[in-house]
Design a protein around this motif. Structure first.
Motif, PDB file in Angstrom:
ATOM      1  N   GLU A 254      15.144 -24.150  17.497  1.00 42.28           N
ATOM      2  CA  GLU A 254      13.817 -23.543  17.447  1.00 42.28           C
ATOM      3  C   GLU A 254      12.805 -24.439  18.147  1.00 42.28           C
ATOM      4  N   SER A 256       9.108 -25.861  18.276  1.00 40.17           N
ATOM      5  CA  SER A 256       8.006 -26.042  17.329  1.00 40.17           C
ATOM      6  C   SER A 256       6.766 -25.308  17.816  1.00 40.17           C
ATOM      7  N   ALA A 257       5.933 -24.914  16.874  1.00 37.50           N
ATOM      8  CA  ALA A 257       4.670 -24.280  17.218  1.00 37.50           C
ATOM      9  C   ALA A 257       3.711 -25.328  17.773  1.00 37.50           C
ATOM     10  N   GLU A 259       0.295 -27.290  18.044  1.00 41.33           N
ATOM     11  CA  GLU A 259      -0.605 -27.667  16.960  1.00 41.33           C
ATOM     12  C   GLU A 259      -1.991 -28.020  17.516  1.00 41.33           C
ATOM     13  N   ARG A 380       7.739 -31.676  16.963  1.00 43.27           N
ATOM     14  CA  ARG A 380       6.339 -31.779  16.544  1.00 43.27           C
ATOM     15  C   ARG A 380       5.808 -33.190  16.725  1.00 43.27           C
ATOM     16  N   TYR A 506      12.271 -31.050   4.966  1.00 44.58           N
ATOM     17  CA  TYR A 506      12.903 -30.195   5.976  1.00 44.58           C
ATOM     18  C   TYR A 506      14.417 -30.402   5.977  1.00 44.58           C
ATOM     19  N   ASP A 511      16.545 -26.779  10.993  1.00 41.57           N
ATOM     20  CA  ASP A 511      15.112 -26.810  11.308  1.00 41.57           C
ATOM     21  C   ASP A 511      14.725 -28.181  11.874  1.00 41.57           C
ATOM     22  N   GLN A 515       9.593 -26.904  11.012  1.00 39.16           N
ATOM     23  CA  GLN A 515       8.690 -25.752  10.923  1.00 39.16           C
ATOM     24  C   GLN A 515       8.670 -25.107   9.532  1.00 39.16           C
ATOM     25  N   HIS A 516       9.652 -25.412   8.691  1.00 39.08           N
ATOM     26  CA  HIS A 516       9.793 -24.693   7.416  1.00 39.08           C
ATOM     27  C   HIS A 516       9.885 -25.698   6.271  1.00 39.08           C
TER      28      HIS A 516
END
Length: 547
Positions: A254, A256-257, A259, A380, A506, A511, A515-516
C-alpha cells in the motif's frame, strides 16, 4: 662453569621439528590473510528508500543497480533516523544510546550529537586494524573523535564547508571542485596506494558521501539531465515509484497517504521567507501549488536527483578501481543511507542568493517535505521521525565469492547495528568480552545465504522524542510533534492511556505504510510492547553509563 652443550642428533631433530612447525603456522596465517575478504562500506546522506533505480526510483543509478543485480537487496533494513547516530551504530555495532551518541529520556547531558563513546565502544576499524587489515576513510565523519585515532590508517573528511563547492575550511570556491568527486578521489587514491604497497593485506574502506544532503548543490551538467523531469509533481512521482516497486517484487502493498499537515521537523519561518515565494513547507496536493511554486519545487527535486546521479557515477569509479586491482570478487560491498529523505528547510552557511542559479554555490536549498515524501515512497514521514519513512533504508550487498545468490531480495528484519558484527564475522575476527556489553548487532551471514531468516526478534528506536519498537511484524510508534497529537477513539473521545505517551500500533506484514492503527483492537499487545520499549531504554541507559 662450562656453559656450552654438546649438539646431539636429538637436539638437531627437535630444532628441525620446531622450525617446520613455525613455517607451517606462518604459512597458515599468510594463507588466512590472503583469503580474508576486503570490505567496502558506502553510505549516502539523506537518500530516500525509493531514490535508487533498484528500489523503484527513476534516478539513473546504474552502478548501484548492477551491485544489486549481482547480489542482494534488503527490504526491511533500518537506520536510526539521523546522520550521527547511524554512523556511530554502523562503526561500533551498538545502538547509539548504548554508547552516548544519541539522547533518550532520562539520559544525562553527555548523551547526543556531542556525546563521547565509552572506552569499550571500539570501531570496526579498530578491530580490523589489529588483525592486519589496512583501513581507510573518505568523506563525512560525524562521529566523536578523529578517524585516525579510531582505527583508520588514512582519512580525509572531505567536508570542507557548508556547501559542496568549498575546497578549504576558509570556504574558498573553485568552479572545478565538487565534494562528491573529491570523496571518491581520495577513496581511489587509498586503493591505489594499497595496491602498490599493501597488496598482500586485506583492506576495509569506509566511503561516506554527503550527497544528497542539503544544501542542494550539483554540477550544472548533472542538473540538466533532470531539468523538467519533475514538473508533474510529487503526487504522480509517488505513484510511479510505488508501481515500479511492486513490479520489482518489493513487499510494499500500500502507498501511504500524503500528509499535508506534517511539515519540517524544526520551524525556521524566517529562513523560509529568505527562500522566496516559490518555497512551501507542507506537502500540499500538487494542483494546489502556484506555477511559481511548481517550478521551484520541481527544480529542487531535479538537483536532488542530480546529486544522487553524480554519487552513483563516483561509486562507479571506485568499483572500476577494484576491478583494476582484481579484487572485486572477494570484496564485500554494502550500500545504505543514514536516514530517510529530509523534510527540513533552512538556510545556513553563506546564505541564499535568490538571483543565483538554483543548485549553484551561492544558493542554499533543501528538498522539503513534498518531494521528501516521494523519495521515501511508499512510507510515512521523513528523517528524524521513526515512522518507516525516517528509518527505512535501501541496503545493497554484493560479494561474488561469498554470496551465490544474484538479484535476490531479503525480507529479514535487520539494522545498521548489524554491519560491524557482520564484517568482523566474515573477517574471522573474534571480539573478546570487555568492560562493555556485547554488541547489540548480529552477523547478517545467515541472512546473506537465504531469505526469511530471523536475525532479530526486536528492534528499538528513539530520536528527538520520537519512539518506536518493532517486534516481529508488529510495530509501535510515537511521534512527538504536535500535529500527530493524542490518539482518539473513533467517536472522537480521548482514549484513556496507561502510559505517558500516545503510541500507535501497526501490523507491518499487512500495513508496512503504517496506515491502519490497531491500538484499539490490540490494547494488551500495545501495552506489552510499550513496556518492553521502556525496559530496553533503562537497559541502554545503564550500559551507557559504564566506564
Amino acid at each position: 662453569m662450562n656453559l656450552t652443550m654438546p649438539v646431539t642428533l636429538r637436539t638437531v631433530k627437535a630444532w628441525t621439528l620446531l622450525l617446520l612447525f613455525l613455517l607451517v603456522f606462518s604459512s597458515a596465517r599468510s594463507s588466512r590473510a590472503d583469503d580474508r575478504p576486503n570490505f567496502l562500506v558506502i553510505i549516502a546522506d539523506d537518500m530516500g528508500y525509493s531514490d535508487a533505480g533498484c528500489y523503484g526510483g527513476e534516478i539513473l543509478t546504474p552502478n548501484l543497480d548492477q551491485l544489486a543485480k549481482g547480489g542482494l537487496r534488503f527490504t526491511h533494513f533500518y537506520n536510526t533516523a539521523r546522520c550521527w547516530p547511524t554512523r556511530s551504530a554502523l562503526l561500533t555495532g551498538y545502538y547509539p544510546q548504548q554508547i552516548r551518541r544519541d539522547g533518550m529520556p532520562g539520559a544525562p547531558g553527555n548523551f547526543g550529537g556531542r556525546g563521547k563513546r565509552p572506552e569499550w565502544a571500539k570501531t570496526v576499524a579498530d578491530y580490523l586494524k589489529a588483525e592486519g587489515y589496512r583501513t581507510y576513510h573518505s568523506g563525512k565523519w560525524h562521529v566523536d573523535g578523529e578517524p585516525t585515532k579510531n582505527g583508520f590508517d588514512r582519512s580525509d573528511p572531505t567536508t570542507r564547508g557548508p556547501g559542496f563547492f568549498e575546497t578549504t575550511k576558509k570556504k574558498t570556491r573553485d568552479p572545478k571542485y565538487y565534494e562528491t568527486i573529491d570523496t571518491a578521489d581520495f577513496a581511489i587514491a587509498c586503493l591505489k596506494e594499497h595496491a602498490s604497497k599493501f597488496a598482500e593485506r586485506p583492506f576495509f574502506e569506509y566511503v561516506a558521501f554527503r550527497a544528497p544532503h542539503f544544501p542542494l548543490h550539483a554540477l550544472p551538467e548533472d542538473i540538466e539531465r533532470y531539468r523538467g523531469r519533475y514538473t508533474q509533481g510529487w503526487d504522480v512521482l509517488r505513484k510511479e515509484r510505488h508501481e515500479r516497486q511492486q513490479g520489482l517484487g518489493i513487499d510494499v502493498a500500500e502507498l501511504s497517504a500524503l500528509e499535508p499537515e506534517v511539515g519540517p521537523p524544526y520551524a525556521f519561518p524566517e529562513h523560509i521567507k529568505l527562500l522566496g515565494t516559490g518555497e512551501i513547507n507542507r506537502p500540499l496536493p500538487w494542483e494546489e501549488l502556484t506555477e511559481e511554486q511548481k517550478q521551484f519545487q520541481a527544480t529542487k527535486m531535479a538537483i536532488h536527483a542530480a546529486m544522487i546521479d553524480r554519487m552513483d557515477r563516483e561509486i562507479g569509479r571506485i568499483l572500476e578501481q577494484l576491478r583494476s586491482m582484481d579484487v572485486m570478487e572477494n570484496t564485500f560491498i554494502c550500500f545504505l543511507s543514514d536516514n530517510g529523505a529530509s523534510a527540513e528547510i533552512m538556510v545556513r552557511g553563506d546564505g541564499h542568493d535568490t538571483t543565483a542559479d538554483m543548485g549553484s554555490a551561492e544558493t542554499y536549498l533543501c528538498l522539503g517535505p513534498g518531494f521528501s515524501s516521494a523519495a521515501n515512497t511508499p512510507f510515512r514521514r521523513h528523517k528524524t521521525w521513526v515512522h518507516e519513512g525516517g528509518i527505512s533504508t535501501p541496503f545493497i550487498v554484493h560479494w561474488p565469492s561469498g554470496i551465490k545468490a544474484k538479484n535476490e531480495l531479503r525480507s529479514s528484519m535487520a539494522h545498521v547495528i548489524d554491519i560491524a558484527p557482520t564484517i568482523l564475522d566474515l573477517a574471522g575476527v573474534r571480539v573478546e568480552g570487555g568492560q562493555g556489553p556485547p554488541m547489540a548487532g548480529v552477523s547478517l551471514k545467515p541472512g546473506l545465504l537465504k531469505d526469511e531468516v530471523v536475525l532479530h526478534d526486536e528492534l528499538w528506536f528513539y530520536h528527538n522524542q520520537n519512539r518506536a519498537y518493532r517486534q516481529g511484524n508488529w510495530k509501535i510508534v510515537y511521534a512527538a510533534d504536535s500535529e500527530d497529537g493524542p490518539r482518539t477513539k473513533s467517536d472522537g473521545s480521548k482514549r484513556k492511556e496507561d502510559l505517558s505517551v500516545n503510541w500507535h500500533l501497526y501490523n507491518l506484514s499487512a500495513d508496512r505504510a503504517e496506515q491502519h492503527d490497531l491500538a484499539d483492537k490490540e490494547p494488551e499487545r500495545l501495552k506489552a510492547m510499550a513496556s518492553r520499549w521502556e525496559e530496553l531504554r533503562s537497559q541502554f541507559l545503564s550500559e551507557a553509563t559504564q566506564q
